[in-house]
Design an enzyme around this catalytic site. Structure first.
Site, PDB file in Angstrom:
ATOM      1  N   GLY A   1      -1.779   5.946  -5.437  1.00 37.19           N
ATOM      2  CA  GLY A   1      -0.716   5.270  -4.701  1.00 37.19           C
ATOM      3  C   GLY A   1      -0.309   3.966  -5.363  1.00 37.19           C
ATOM      4  O   GLY A   1      -0.520   3.792  -6.576  1.00 37.19           O
TER       5      GLY A   1
ATOM      6  N   LEU B   1     -15.912  -1.797   8.642  1.00 35.73           N
ATOM      7  CA  LEU B   1     -14.763  -1.265   9.385  1.00 35.73           C
ATOM      8  C   LEU B   1     -13.506  -1.272   8.532  1.00 35.73           C
ATOM      9  O   LEU B   1     -13.269  -2.224   7.792  1.00 35.73           O
ATOM     10  CB  LEU B   1     -14.481  -2.131  10.623  1.00 35.73           C
TER      11      LEU B   1
ATOM     12  N   LYS C   1      -5.234 -18.351  21.626  1.00 34.82           N
ATOM     13  CA  LYS C   1      -5.696 -16.986  21.397  1.00 34.82           C
ATOM     14  C   LYS C   1      -6.687 -16.571  22.492  1.00 34.82           C
ATOM     15  O   LYS C   1      -6.599 -15.463  23.038  1.00 34.82           O
ATOM     16  CB  LYS C   1      -6.393 -16.954  20.035  1.00 34.82           C
TER      17      LYS C   1
ATOM     18  N   ARG D   1      -1.207  -8.544   4.144  1.00 34.82           N
ATOM     19  CA  ARG D   1      -1.909  -9.255   3.079  1.00 34.82           C
ATOM     20  C   ARG D   1      -2.090  -8.390   1.835  1.00 34.82           C
ATOM     21  O   ARG D   1      -2.560  -7.263   1.910  1.00 34.82           O
ATOM     22  CB  ARG D   1      -3.263  -9.763   3.587  1.00 34.82           C
TER      23      ARG D   1
ATOM     24  N   CYS E   1      -9.304  -7.274   2.124  1.00 32.23           N
ATOM     25  CA  CYS E   1     -10.698  -7.134   1.670  1.00 32.23           C
ATOM     26  C   CYS E   1     -10.852  -6.833   0.178  1.00 32.23           C
ATOM     27  O   CYS E   1     -11.441  -7.629  -0.556  1.00 32.23           O
ATOM     28  CB  CYS E   1     -11.383  -6.065   2.495  1.00 32.23           C
TER      29      CYS E   1
HETATM   30  C1  UGA Z   1     -11.900  -1.885   3.448  1.00 35.96           C
HETATM   31  C2  UGA Z   1     -13.111  -0.938   3.448  1.00 35.96           C
HETATM   32  O1  UGA Z   1     -12.691   0.424   3.396  1.00 35.96           O
HETATM   33  C3  UGA Z   1     -13.967  -1.144   4.699  1.00 35.96           C
HETATM   34  O2  UGA Z   1     -15.141  -0.338   4.620  1.00 35.96           O
HETATM   35  C4  UGA Z   1     -14.376  -2.611   4.777  1.00 35.96           C
HETATM   36  O3  UGA Z   1     -15.116  -2.887   5.949  1.00 35.96           O
HETATM   37  C5  UGA Z   1     -13.134  -3.484   4.767  1.00 35.96           C
HETATM   38  O4  UGA Z   1     -12.362  -3.229   3.580  1.00 35.96           O
HETATM   39  C6  UGA Z   1     -13.589  -4.916   4.782  1.00 35.96           C
HETATM   40  O5  UGA Z   1     -14.244  -5.345   3.826  1.00 35.96           O
HETATM   41  O6  UGA Z   1     -13.461  -5.587   5.821  1.00 35.96           O
HETATM   42  P1  UGA Z   1      -9.489  -1.892   4.643  1.00 35.96           P
HETATM   43  O7  UGA Z   1      -9.164  -3.036   3.743  1.00 35.96           O
HETATM   44  O8  UGA Z   1      -9.182  -1.982   6.087  1.00 35.96           O
HETATM   45  O9  UGA Z   1     -11.082  -1.543   4.552  1.00 35.96           O
HETATM   46  O10 UGA Z   1      -8.683  -0.652   4.119  1.00 35.96           O
HETATM   47  P2  UGA Z   1      -8.964   0.702   3.293  1.00 35.96           P
HETATM   48  O11 UGA Z   1      -8.683   1.851   4.160  1.00 35.96           O
HETATM   49  O12 UGA Z   1     -10.251   0.668   2.615  1.00 35.96           O
HETATM   50  O13 UGA Z   1      -7.793   0.607   2.205  1.00 35.96           O
HETATM   51  C7  UGA Z   1      -7.738  -0.453   1.268  1.00 35.96           C
HETATM   52  C8  UGA Z   1      -6.605  -0.231   0.293  1.00 35.96           C
HETATM   53  O14 UGA Z   1      -6.869   0.874  -0.568  1.00 35.96           O
HETATM   54  C9  UGA Z   1      -5.261   0.079   0.959  1.00 35.96           C
HETATM   55  O15 UGA Z   1      -4.254  -0.589   0.252  1.00 35.96           O
HETATM   56  C10 UGA Z   1      -5.135   1.590   0.810  1.00 35.96           C
HETATM   57  O16 UGA Z   1      -3.796   2.029   0.823  1.00 35.96           O
HETATM   58  C11 UGA Z   1      -5.784   1.786  -0.553  1.00 35.96           C
HETATM   59  N1  UGA Z   1      -6.298   3.158  -0.748  1.00 35.96           N
HETATM   60  C12 UGA Z   1      -7.334   3.634  -0.014  1.00 35.96           C
HETATM   61  C13 UGA Z   1      -5.735   3.946  -1.738  1.00 35.96           C
HETATM   62  O17 UGA Z   1      -4.778   3.540  -2.433  1.00 35.96           O
HETATM   63  N2  UGA Z   1      -6.249   5.197  -1.946  1.00 35.96           N
HETATM   64  C14 UGA Z   1      -7.277   5.689  -1.230  1.00 35.96           C
HETATM   65  O18 UGA Z   1      -7.692   6.842  -1.486  1.00 35.96           O
HETATM   66  C15 UGA Z   1      -7.830   4.895  -0.241  1.00 35.96           C
END
Ligand code: UGA
Length: 431
Positions: A255, A152, A35, A330, A262
């Site tokens: 959804g 993030l 990597k 994941r 996370c």
């Molecule tokens: C999440 C957090 O939003 C970040 O702030 C955090 O840093 C990160 O985890 C982490 O702990 O590292 P992430 O997992 O990249 O980020 O994705 P999100 O955009 O938060 O979405 C998470 C899940 O929720 C996805 O499956 C998304 O489709 C779902 N989601 C999100 C919904 O179903 N509805 C929404 O309104 C928003």
């Protein structure tokens, strides 16, 4: 400042690249030599819009480098960020093996004052344990242990780094706080809130934030179930609720349930921490349960849409990742749905902008297609699983020459009335 990121996974790589872009000298280390060699050439192991450009630019101007020489990289740096993985153990706890392994190595290498920052998501009191490990070899306290949780989002990581809502620094000493404030000064001057608190509080802020966002999503998903029964549009509810500033409109999109690396992991880990401290997080427990059940619920709707005749039905998945703008599979709900449909005899095709997925390579009757067009060929049912921009303005009429397929839009991308006007049977979530 001279920074060292330990671990070139998502958090380490994105933060390292962005810190170098702010003018710091950053070395990213990893035990994975392959990597590191690829990164040295600007080859990025993850899909993250904008990251490659930043990495290449900063390699070129010599502010960003990659190394597997752990000892030298540590000795040369002022601030060391621990960015290794904290995967979920079978009992729901976060596995801290890698974090403590790094702490032990660090304890032998501290030659001058250094700040050691945990960016990995770690349960409350992990900083205390790192301190204990370091103090065994370093009696003169030439270091500070800080918690600086990461907020993030995959797919939006660069923007989230540059324009964060807040920067949380958990440290129990003034000197470390002053240095961390300096490090983040370019972002603070652009409007980011800098919040200094205790180390334990910072650790808990991270888990509480993720558990709360997961709760918000689960709440709206359950209300969407109710909307489907009553014939109300969930989007009106999300907008109407979100206009209240105390609630806020974000993370109220119904959804297929939350996935990714996370929320599923962190909700379980905070329950586990609470259990350890003999506290019952009953609300988060029911969020986990509800979300675990979500794919099953949506599958039942698929069966109903197909009048329970699943065998030999051609089902197309548009998007299989857990959300758009990432190649991450994941805890994606597609991992539960596709095998279940295959087991019932469906023939599944999928298209994802990030390509073929190993997760389905051994599942019977599942085929990857390299274009939307190929994936829609002969479809009986089209499931819009992920909200990629690529799927937002498909002219379905062009792809349904001989027969009209049914569309199940699990992300509410399309307007029901417009699609129905085109003669398609259309289902979505909570409307
Ligand atoms: C999440 C957090 O939003 C970040 O702030 C955090 O840093 C990160 O985890 C982490 O702990 O590292 P992430 O997992 O990249 O980020 O994705 P999100 O955009 O938060 O979405 C998470 C899940 O929720 C996805 O499956 C998304 O489709 C779902 N989601 C999100 C919904 O179903 N509805 C929404 O309104 C928003």
């Amino acid at each position: 400042m001279k920074l060292c990121m330990i671990g070139t996974g998502y958090v380490g790589l994105v933060s390292g690249a962005c810190f170098s872009d702010l003018g710091n000298s950053v070395v990213c280390v990893d035990i994975d030599k392959n990597k590191i060699n690829q990164l040295k050439q600007g080859i990025i192991p993850i899909y993250e819009p904008g990251l490659e450009e930043i990495v290449k630019k900063n390699i070129k101007n010599k502010r960003l480098s990659f190394s597997f020489d752990f000892d030298k990289s540590i000795k040369d740096s002022d601030i060391i960020f621990i960015c290794v993985g904290t995967p979920k153990k079978n009992n729901g706890n976060a596995d801290l093996t890698q974090v403590y392994h790094v702490a032990k190595k660090l304890s032998k290498l501290i030659n001058k004052y250094k700040i050691i920052v945990t960016k990995s998501t770690v349960p409350v009191t992990t900083g205390d344990k790192i301190q204990t490990i370091l103090s065994k070899k370093n009696k003169d306290n030439k270091y500070s242990i800080v918690s600086n949780p990461e907020f993030l989002r995959e797919g939006e990581a660069i923007r989230d780094f540059i324009y964060p809502d807040r920067i949380v620094i958990g440290s129990n000493d003034v000197k470390a706080n002053r240095i961390m404030n300096n490090l983040y000064a370019p972002l603070i001057s652009k409007g980011a809130q800098y919040f200094h608190t205790s180390r334990r509080a910072a650790e808990l802020i991270k888990y509480s934030s993720n558990a709360f966002l997961a709760t918000k999503i689960t709440f709206i998903n359950e209300i969407a179930n109710l909307c489907e029964k009553i014939g109300i549009n969930i989007e009106d509810i999300s907008i109407g609720m979100g206009l209240d500033k105390r609630i806020g409109g974000r993370f109220l999109r119904a959804g297929p349930g939350y996935g990714g690396s996370c929320f599923p992991k962190d909700t379980k880990a905070i329950i586990s921490t609470a259990n350890f401290f003999k506290t019952n997080l009953s609300l988060v427990k029911s969020v986990v349960k509800s979300n675990d059940n979500r794919s099953k619920l949506l599958l039942l709707r698929v069966y109903k849409i197909l009048n329970n005749r699943i065998k030999n039905k051609n089902i197309t998945f548009l998007g299989v990742t857990f959300k758009a703008n990432t190649d991450d599979m994941r805890d994606s709900s597609s991992i539960k749905m596709i095998p279940a449909l295959s087991k019932k005899g469906a023939k599944i095709k999928y298209f994802d902008p990030t390509g073929f997925k190993n997760e389905f390579s051994k599942i019977k009757n599942v085929k990857y297609c390299n274009s939307i067009k190929n994936s829609l060929d002969k479809a009986d049912l089209v499931i819009i699983h992920t909200e990629w921009n690529d799927f937002k303005s498909i002219n379905f009429k062009n792809f349904a020459k001989n027969k009209k397929f049914i569309i199940y839009d699990m992300r509410n991308i399309y307007s029901p009335s417009k699609i129905k006007k085109q003669g398609f049977k259309y289902f979505s979530v909570g409307r």
